[in-house]
Design an enzyme around this catalytic site. Structure first.
Site, mmCIF file in Angstrom:
data_model
loop_
_atom_site.group_PDB
_atom_site.id
_atom_site.type_symbol
_atom_site.label_atom_id
_atom_site.label_comp_id
_atom_site.label_asym_id
_atom_site.label_seq_id
_atom_site.Cartn_x
_atom_site.Cartn_y
_atom_site.Cartn_z
ATOM 1 N N GLY A 46 68.074 81.672 -0.516
ATOM 2 C CA GLY A 46 67.746 81.513 -1.918
ATOM 3 C C GLY A 46 66.859 80.297 -2.114
ATOM 4 C CD GLN A 51 65.885 74.567 -3.793
ATOM 5 O OE1 GLN A 51 66.088 75.739 -4.024
ATOM 6 N NE2 GLN A 51 66.389 73.954 -2.735
ATOM 7 C CB CYS A 97 70.906 72.105 -1.144
ATOM 8 S SG CYS A 97 69.595 72.284 -2.338
ATOM 9 C CG LEU A 98 66.103 75.081 1.943
ATOM 10 C CD1 LEU A 98 65.033 76.032 1.457
ATOM 11 C CD2 LEU A 98 65.967 74.833 3.432
ATOM 12 C CG HIS A 139 73.146 76.685 -4.373
ATOM 13 N ND1 HIS A 139 73.795 75.779 -3.568
ATOM 14 C CD2 HIS A 139 71.823 76.353 -4.308
ATOM 15 C CE1 HIS A 139 72.912 74.943 -3.049
ATOM 16 N NE2 HIS A 139 71.705 75.279 -3.475
ATOM 17 C CD GLU A 140 69.084 79.096 -4.601
ATOM 18 O OE1 GLU A 140 68.320 78.243 -5.076
ATOM 19 O OE2 GLU A 140 69.519 79.037 -3.430
ATOM 20 C CG HIS A 143 68.503 74.347 -7.336
ATOM 21 N ND1 HIS A 143 68.386 73.028 -6.963
ATOM 22 C CD2 HIS A 143 68.934 75.007 -6.226
ATOM 23 C CE1 HIS A 143 68.743 72.900 -5.681
ATOM 24 N NE2 HIS A 143 69.077 74.082 -5.217
HETATM 25 ZN ZN ZN Z 1 69.796 74.335 -3.292
#
Ligand code: ZN
Length: 171
Positions: A46, A51, A97-98, A139-140, A143
């Site tokens: 995702g 991001q 998380c990236l 989660h996404e 963001h």
């Molecule tokens: Zn994330």
């Protein structure tokens, strides 16, 4: 398509409330394509627009229900996503998380959610998700409101400390 750079904490864009998408124009399509490519390269399941330093309400999710890596994965591109139902039942899971490389944490999330939003053409869509897919959406979508999993976790650790940890969300 192009791979975009993933921004990490403490970049401010990760803490901002992202803007609603109102135009499904060429720029939007390019952003969606680029996010899919960036997510796949990472690799992740995702990615949210903040991001890649774009403060807009767009997420991409790609996840296969099957354990089998060869099984087909389903790709979701959702503009202006909103969770309209959270199950009362919650489950604990491990996320990463990236944008917070090298860390993972335990997060309690609803086991099932219903997500409403718009597809790439701006048409309304509704997605029922459970288990891991439901977790990815939560989660996404967080963001887009500047919320990170570390805000919801009571236990965050450096990945090296537990090398056998399950694969986290968007790392
Ligand atoms: Zn994330």
């Amino acid at each position: 398509m192009a791979v975009r750079e993933v921004v990490c904490l403490p970049e401010e864009v990760l803490r901002k409330k992202a803007r609603k998408i109102s135009e499904f124009n060429a720029g939007f399509q390019t952003l969606a394509d680029d996010m899919v490519e960036t997510m796949r390269l990472a690799p992740g399941v995702g990615l949210a627009a903040p991001q890649v330093d774009v403060s807009q309400r767009l997420i991409v999710v790609e996840y296969g229900e099957e354990e089998d890596e060869e099984a087909p994965k389903k790709l979701y591109v959702v503009a202006n996503p909103e969770i309209v139902y959270f199950s009362e039942e919650q489950v604990m899971g491990i996320e990463g998380c990236l944008s917070i490389p090298g860390f993972a944490g335990e997060v309690l999330r609803a086991k099932e959610v219903v997500v409403k939003g718009q597809n790439r053409k701006g048409k309304p869509i509704k997605i029922k998700a459970r288990d891991w897919l439901a977790r990815i959406f939560q989660h996404e979508i967080d963001h887009l409101d500047g919320v990170l999993y570390i805000d919801r976790s009571e236990k965050v650790w450096k990945m090296e400390e537990e090398p056998d940890s399950p694969i986290p969300i968007d790392c």
